[in-house]
Enzyme design. Structure first.
Site, PDB file in Angstrom:
ATOM      1  N   ARG A  38      20.121 -19.931 -49.074  1.00  0.00           N
ATOM      2  CA  ARG A  38      19.792 -18.566 -49.471  1.00  0.00           C
ATOM      3  C   ARG A  38      19.699 -18.512 -50.989  1.00  0.00           C
ATOM      4  O   ARG A  38      20.518 -19.089 -51.703  1.00  0.00           O
ATOM      5  CB  ARG A  38      20.854 -17.571 -48.976  1.00  0.00           C
ATOM      6  CG  ARG A  38      20.806 -17.298 -47.471  1.00  0.00           C
ATOM      7  CD  ARG A  38      19.550 -16.538 -47.081  1.00  0.00           C
ATOM      8  NE  ARG A  38      19.503 -16.219 -45.659  1.00  0.00           N
ATOM      9  CZ  ARG A  38      18.890 -16.964 -44.746  1.00  0.00           C
ATOM     10  NH1 ARG A  38      18.295 -18.094 -45.114  1.00  0.00           N
ATOM     11  NH2 ARG A  38      18.852 -16.585 -43.479  1.00  0.00           N
ATOM     12  N   ASP A  50      13.908 -24.095 -51.868  1.00  0.00           N
ATOM     13  CA  ASP A  50      13.110 -23.615 -50.743  1.00  0.00           C
ATOM     14  C   ASP A  50      13.388 -22.134 -50.511  1.00  0.00           C
ATOM     15  O   ASP A  50      12.801 -21.528 -49.629  1.00  0.00           O
ATOM     16  CB  ASP A  50      13.451 -24.421 -49.471  1.00  0.00           C
ATOM     17  CG  ASP A  50      12.505 -24.093 -48.322  1.00  0.00           C
ATOM     18  OD1 ASP A  50      11.282 -24.102 -48.544  1.00  0.00           O
ATOM     19  OD2 ASP A  50      12.995 -23.806 -47.207  1.00  0.00           O
ATOM     20  N   GLU A  97      12.770 -13.560 -53.276  1.00  0.00           N
ATOM     21  CA  GLU A  97      11.629 -14.125 -52.552  1.00  0.00           C
ATOM     22  C   GLU A  97      10.886 -13.119 -51.683  1.00  0.00           C
ATOM     23  O   GLU A  97       9.734 -13.361 -51.306  1.00  0.00           O
ATOM     24  CB  GLU A  97      12.082 -15.296 -51.679  1.00  0.00           C
ATOM     25  CG  GLU A  97      12.931 -14.921 -50.492  1.00  0.00           C
ATOM     26  CD  GLU A  97      13.298 -16.135 -49.644  1.00  0.00           C
ATOM     27  OE1 GLU A  97      12.959 -16.118 -48.455  1.00  0.00           O
ATOM     28  OE2 GLU A  97      13.914 -17.081 -50.155  1.00  0.00           O
ATOM     29  N   HIS A 103      10.237 -21.241 -48.537  1.00  0.00           N
ATOM     30  CA  HIS A 103      11.079 -21.054 -47.352  1.00  0.00           C
ATOM     31  C   HIS A 103      10.450 -21.706 -46.120  1.00  0.00           C
ATOM     32  O   HIS A 103      10.337 -21.094 -45.054  1.00  0.00           O
ATOM     33  CB  HIS A 103      11.309 -19.560 -47.101  1.00  0.00           C
ATOM     34  CG  HIS A 103      12.636 -19.275 -46.456  1.00  0.00           C
ATOM     35  ND1 HIS A 103      13.515 -18.321 -46.902  1.00  0.00           N
ATOM     36  CD2 HIS A 103      13.248 -19.846 -45.390  1.00  0.00           C
ATOM     37  CE1 HIS A 103      14.595 -18.298 -46.139  1.00  0.00           C
ATOM     38  NE2 HIS A 103      14.455 -19.216 -45.208  1.00  0.00           N
TER      39      HIS A 103
END
Length: 328
Positions: free
Chosen positions: A232, A256, A261, A293
């Site tokens: 996260r 990632d 985001e 992600h």
């Protein structure tokens, strides 16, 4: 049940339709917010992903619209106010584990890419440049790796690391006895991060883990270390990480996930001016690798997400035990 599915891309729709167990599905590309919560009227349940918002105000709007169930097609639930959901009688069910190997393998892919610079070598060779200048890496064998979090994904990643011959030290408030039997050593967060050459985050976001990687903890890393985050975005203080990159305390960064985001990931913004100054700064570093992600994104994981999500819906509808319920 009538289920409204938010943050839905074509690939989500394909898998959810294929593994649907008889529910009436409606797909929305947009993320759930207070501004579009009115779309949920007439539905029994919602299916949400990581960037949908189900905070207090949204939950009250959902309750007024008759929503009884939130199906999270992900493991994390930090985007849902679980306490308020319980007060309103809205059940929240999640997918606690789906192909943990998918995320673990993506974390290793980021490590190998940053270390051996295969992405740069690929572009060079396509342009006829066969020089090795600037592409040197380091051996992962005997490298100290700090594994932060040893749940299902952390466990899968640990076993990958063992195959590379890394020296692995872990931090988790709840050590896994089976991993201790396999030889994994646990320590405090400070002990685990001290002089680590690679740090990989595999823990949930909570009040205790918010910005756990910050100016103070970054100083514990070995100078020039690598940081990987596939969990996260809020686990790291982005501004502090940028300063560590500028000072070379941090030598590599693989993300990632990103704290802001929701306005970026899963969207094609190639024709837009990115308004987020922090991610624009991160992208400018040659030793930073960002993916949007996609760690979970394998066929196996998508199938499991769909199957467990509809299993949760069927259990709720049939009055069966809700084994994947998130409770306050």
């Amino acid at each position: 049940m009538k289920i409204a599915i938010f943050s839905c891309c074509k690939y989500d729709q394909d898998f959810l339709q294929e593994y649907n167990t008889g529910h009436d599905l409606t797909f929305f590309e947009s993320a759930l917010t207070l501004q579009n919560a009115a779309l949920t009227k007439g539905f029994d349940a919602l299916c949400l992903f990581v960037n949908d918002s189900a905070d207090r105000d949204v939950l009250y709007a959902l309750k007024a619209n008759g929503i009884r169930l939130i199906l999270l097609r992900c493991a994390g639930f930090n985007n849902v106010d679980i306490t308020v959901a319980a007060e309103l009688g809205i059940k929240v069910l999640r997918v606690p584990a789906y192909s943990p190997e998918a995320v673990a393998e993506h974390a290793m892919a980021m490590i190998l890419t940053l270390n051996r610079k295969t992405h740069k070598a690929y572009n060079r060779v396509r342009e006829g440049n066969f020089s090795l200048e600037g592409l040197i890496g380091f051996n992962l064998h005997n490298c100290k790796v700090a594994l932060i979090g040893t749940g299902n994904i952390g466990k899968a990643f640990y076993r990958i690391l063992k195959g590379f011959g890394c020296r692995i030290v872990a931090y988790d408030p709840y050590p896994d006895p089976s991993l201790v039997e396999e030889g994994l050593s646990y320590g405090s967060l400070e002990e685990t991060l001290k002089e680590a050459e690679v740090v990989s985050l595999h823990c949930p976001l909570s009040e205790d883990t918010q910005h756990m990687i910050n100016a103070n903890t970054l100083k514990l890393f070995k100078k020039g270390a690598m940081l990987i985050n596939t969990s996260r975005g809020g686990l790291i203080d982005t501004q502090d990480v940028i300063e560590a990159l500028k000072s070379a305390q941090l030598g590599y960064l693989g993300l990632d996930v990103y704290e802001q985001e929701s306005k970026l990931f899963f969207h094609d913004l190639s024709g837009d001016i990115i308004q987020d100054d922090l991610i624009s700064r991160l992208i400018s570093f040659p030793n930073v690798l960002i993916t949007s992600h996609q760690g979970f994104f394998t066929r196996e994981a998508m199938q499991q997400i769909a199957e467990i999500t509809f299993g949760n819906a069927d259990a709720f509808e049939s009055g069966l035990p809700l084994i994947n319920e998130v409770k306050a």
